[in-house]
Design an enzyme around this catalytic site. Structure first.
Site, PDB file in Angstrom:
ATOM      1  N   SER A  83     -26.299 -31.681  23.577  1.00 47.68           N
ATOM      2  CA  SER A  83     -25.127 -32.164  24.350  1.00 47.68           C
ATOM      3  C   SER A  83     -25.823 -33.017  25.500  1.00 47.68           C
ATOM      4  O   SER A  83     -26.760 -32.774  26.223  1.00 47.68           O
ATOM      5  CB  SER A  83     -24.403 -30.759  25.024  1.00 47.68           C
ATOM      6  OG  SER A  83     -23.469 -31.280  25.871  1.00 47.68           O
TER       7      SER A  83
ATOM      8  N   HIS B 272     -11.216 -13.278   3.022  1.00 47.16           N
ATOM      9  CA  HIS B 272     -10.329 -13.379   4.131  1.00 47.16           C
ATOM     10  C   HIS B 272     -11.116 -13.398   5.439  1.00 47.16           C
ATOM     11  O   HIS B 272     -10.525 -13.117   6.599  1.00 47.16           O
ATOM     12  CB  HIS B 272      -9.481 -12.179   4.293  1.00 47.16           C
ATOM     13  CG  HIS B 272      -8.461 -12.046   2.904  1.00 47.16           C
ATOM     14  ND1 HIS B 272      -7.485 -12.806   2.460  1.00 47.16           N
ATOM     15  CD2 HIS B 272      -8.869 -11.131   1.959  1.00 47.16           C
ATOM     16  CE1 HIS B 272      -7.046 -12.286   1.229  1.00 47.16           C
ATOM     17  NE2 HIS B 272      -7.917 -11.335   0.893  1.00 47.16           N
TER      18      HIS B 272
ATOM     19  N   GLU C 161     -21.911 -30.455  10.095  1.00 44.39           N
ATOM     20  CA  GLU C 161     -20.694 -30.921  10.547  1.00 44.39           C
ATOM     21  C   GLU C 161     -20.243 -32.428   9.890  1.00 44.39           C
ATOM     22  O   GLU C 161     -19.073 -32.664   9.434  1.00 44.39           O
ATOM     23  CB  GLU C 161     -20.444 -31.061  11.832  1.00 44.39           C
ATOM     24  CG  GLU C 161     -20.476 -29.620  12.646  1.00 44.39           C
ATOM     25  CD  GLU C 161     -20.451 -29.940  14.289  1.00 44.39           C
ATOM     26  OE1 GLU C 161     -20.268 -28.743  14.884  1.00 44.39           O
ATOM     27  OE2 GLU C 161     -20.913 -30.987  14.765  1.00 44.39           O
TER      28      GLU C 161
ATOM     29  N   LYS D 270     -27.215 -26.664  24.466  1.00 46.25           N
ATOM     30  CA  LYS D 270     -26.640 -26.676  23.428  1.00 46.25           C
ATOM     31  C   LYS D 270     -27.550 -27.014  22.243  1.00 46.25           C
ATOM     32  O   LYS D 270     -28.537 -27.853  22.279  1.00 46.25           O
ATOM     33  CB  LYS D 270     -25.540 -27.731  23.414  1.00 46.25           C
ATOM     34  CG  LYS D 270     -24.297 -27.333  24.059  1.00 46.25           C
ATOM     35  CD  LYS D 270     -23.763 -25.899  23.517  1.00 46.25           C
ATOM     36  CE  LYS D 270     -22.688 -26.335  22.248  1.00 46.25           C
ATOM     37  NZ  LYS D 270     -21.626 -27.211  22.478  1.00 46.25           N
TER      38      LYS D 270
END
Length: 479
Positions: free
Chosen positions: A298, A177, A311, A304
C-alpha cells in the site's frame, strides 16, 4: 491531338487514378475511392494480424490443393509457397508494413504476394472467398488457442497435485454457506480444484472437435464450380471434418461462441479459487501464506501485503464473461449468410483467450509458492463442531434413525456450546443421557482428525481415498 482524343485520354487517366486510389481486391465495380473515414472505421488489421501464421498456413494448403487439381502448376505452387513463407518471416522479424487501406491480414498477405509474383500471386484466391478464408483462419487460431489453454490448465493441475504429499497430514475445515462444515484433508481441497480444471480441459477438447472442421471450399456462400478437392485441403491442415453446407459455413460462429463459453467457465473456476485463497490468507483466517513476490503493498499503509494477483484473476473473469455476452448478442438475429457484423467476433475471442491464458500462467507458480499456516490451522481446527456429522453417523451405526440421530446431536452441540466445550470434551454420561446406545468408543469418532479417519466412501476425504486419488492424478498428469 483532337479535342475528342484529349477528352478520352483525360477520362481514362482519371479512371486510372481512381482505380489506383481504390485498389481494393473487391473494387472492380466501384468508381469512387473509399472514404478515409470508412477505411479507418472498417479496418481489422489492427487486431486480426495476430492470425498471420494461420492465414499463411491456410493459403499454402489451398495452393497445394489447387496444384493437385491442376488449377496451379507445380512451378506456380512452389513460387507461392516460397513467397508466403518469406512473407511470414518478414512479419515475424517485424519489418512487414501494414496499412488500413488493405483492411485485414488476408488482404495484406495477398497484396504482398501479388507484388512479388504478379499474376501467379493473383491465382491464389482461386475458388475461395474471404468468407471461407476468414472462417478457416479463425478455426485454425482457436484450435491453437485450445491446445495452449489445455497445456496451461495441465500445468496448474500439476502445481496443485505436486503439493499434495507435503500437505497430506494437514486437516482443514471445508465450508458450506461460508460456514465451517466438516473437516477434510488439505489435499482433498487441492484435488477439488484439479477436478474442476479437468472438466475445463474436457470441455475444450469437445469444443475442438467442432472447431476442427474445414471451411475452405464454401467460397462466398454457394461453393464453387471449379474442380477443387476439399478433402485434400482438410488433410493438409489437419482438419478432421469438412463443413457440409456452404451457406451455413459463412455465417457459422458457433465454434467461436463455444470456445468463449469454455474460456468463461475456466475464468469462473479461477475466480472461485482466487476468492477462496484471498479470504483464507487474511489475518482473520490465517490459513495461507501467499508469496510476497505475487503480492503488492500500500502507498499509505506500510504493513499491507495485498493479494493483488488473486484479485486480478478474480477481476478478469468479468471481462471474459462480458466477451461471451457480447458474442451472443452479436450473432442474435443475423440472417444467412455472411454479414460484416462478424468482424466484431475476433477481438472478443482474442481478449478472452489472453485473459484466461495470462491468469493460468501466473496461477501455477502462485499455487506452488503458497504455504499453509499449519500452526494457525491446528489451533482452530476443532472450532465450529466440525465433528458433529461424524457423531451423527456413529449413532446411525448404533441403529438410530438418521432424523432422530440428527436431533440428538443437535441437542449435544447445544450443550457443548453452552458449556464452552468441544464435543470430544463432553463426559460420557452426557452422551448417554442423550442416547443410551452411546458407548466409550464414541470418542474414536470425535475431533477433526478422527472424523476424517472415519470416512469410507469413494471420493471422500478418507486418507486412503485421498491417497488413491493423488496417485491417480500423478499418473494422469505424468508427475
Amino acid at each position: 491531338m483532337t479535342q475528342e482524343q484529349d477528352k478520352n485520354e483525360n477520362t481514362v487517366g482519371a479512371a486510372a487514378q481512381t482505380s489506383q486510389k481504390n485498389a481494393k481486391a473487391w473494387g472492380g465495380v466501384f468508381t469512387e475511392a473509399t472514404d478515409d473515414r470508412m477505411e479507418k472505421f472498417s479496418e481489422s488489421i489492427s487486431f486480426d494480424k495476430r492470425m498471420y501464421a494461420q492465414d499463411i498456413a491456410g493459403s499454402i494448403a489451398h495452393a497445394r490443393m489447387l496444384c493437385d487439381v491442376n488449377l496451379l502448376s507445380a512451378e506456380e505452387f512452389r513460387a507461392i509457397e516460397a513467397e508466403l513463407n518469406a512473407i511470414k518471416e518478414r512479419i515475424e522479424q517485424g519489418v512487414f508494413q501494414y496499412s488500413t487501406a488493405l483492411e485485414d491480414i488476408h488482404m495484406h498477405i495477398e497484396k504482398a504476394l501479388i507484388d512479388k509474383l504478379g499474376d501467379v500471386g493473383r491465382k491464389l484466391h482461386t475458388a475461395r472467398s474471404r468468407n471461407d478464408q476468414v472462417s478457416t483462419d479463425f478455426r485454425l487460431w482457436i484450435r491453437d488457442a485450445i491446445d495452449s489453454l489445455d497445456r496451461l490448465l495441465a500445468q496448474l493441475q500439476r502445481a496443485f497435485v505436486a503439493r499434495c504429499d507435503d500437505d497430506f497430514d494437514v486437516v482443514v475445515p471445508a465450508y458450506t454457506h461460508t460456514q465451517r462444515a466438516q473437516p477434510v484433508l488439505a489435499p482433498h481441497i487441492w484435488l477439488a480444484y484439479v477436478e474442476k480444471f479437468q472438466r475445463d480441459r474436457e470441455r475444450l477438447q469437445d469444443c475442438r472437435k467442432r472447431v476442427n472442421t474445414l471451411s475452405l471450399g464454401a467460397a462466398a456462400c454457394a461453393g464453387t464450380s471449379l474442380p477443387i478437392d476439399r478433402a485434400k485441403t482438410a488433410q493438409y491442415l489437419g482438419f478432421e471434418a469438412i463443413a457440409a453446407n456452404s451457406v451455413d459455413v459463412s455465417s457459422d460462429r458457433d465454434f467461436a461462441l463455444e470456445f468463449a463459453f469454455d474460456a468463461a467457465q475456466i475464468a469462473l473456476h479461477l475466480s472461485g479459487w482466487a476468492e477462496d485463497w484471498i479470504w483464507q490468507s487474511t489475518v482473520e483466517f490465517s490459513f495461507l501464506k501467499l508469496p510476497q513476490s505475487f503480492c503488492t503493498g500500500s502507498s499509505i499503509m506500510p504493513q499491507k501485503i495485498n493479494p493483488d494477483t488473486l484479485e486480478l484473476i478474480r477481476g478478469k473473469s468479468a471481462r471474459v464473461i462480458g466477451n461471451l455476452t457480447a458474442l451472443m448478442t452479436l450473432v442474435k438475429g443475423l440472417p444467412l449468410a455472411y454479414n460484416r457484423d462478424l468482424q466484431e467476433d475476433k477481438e472478443r475471442v482474442f481478449d478472452s483467450y489472453d485473459s484466461v491464458a495470462d491468469s493460468l500462467a501466473i496461477a501455477a507458480p502462485l499455487v506452488a509458492a503458497t504455504k499453509l499456516d499449519r500452526d494457525s490451522i491446528a489451533k482452530r481446527i476443532n472450532q465450529g463442531y466440525l465433528d458433529a456429522t461424524s457423531l451423527m453417523e456413529y449413532l446411525i451405526r448404533c441403529g438410530v434413525p438418521q432424523r432422530a440421530a440428527h436431533g440428538i446431536v443437535g441437542e449435544l452441540v447445544r450443550v457443548a456450546v453452552d458449556s464452552h466445550r468441544a464435543l470430544a470434551e463432553l463426559p460420557l454420561a452426557t452422551f448417554q443421557d442423550a442416547c443410551d446406545l452411546i458407548e466409550q468408543n464414541v470418542y474414536d469418532y470425535l475431533g477433526a482428525d478422527n472424523a476424517v479417519k472415519a470416512m469410507q466412501s469413494y471420493g471422500s476425504t478418507a486418507p486412503s481415498q485421498v491417497r488413491a486419488q493423488i496417485e491417480r492424478w500423478k499418473e494422469k498428469l505424468e508427475l
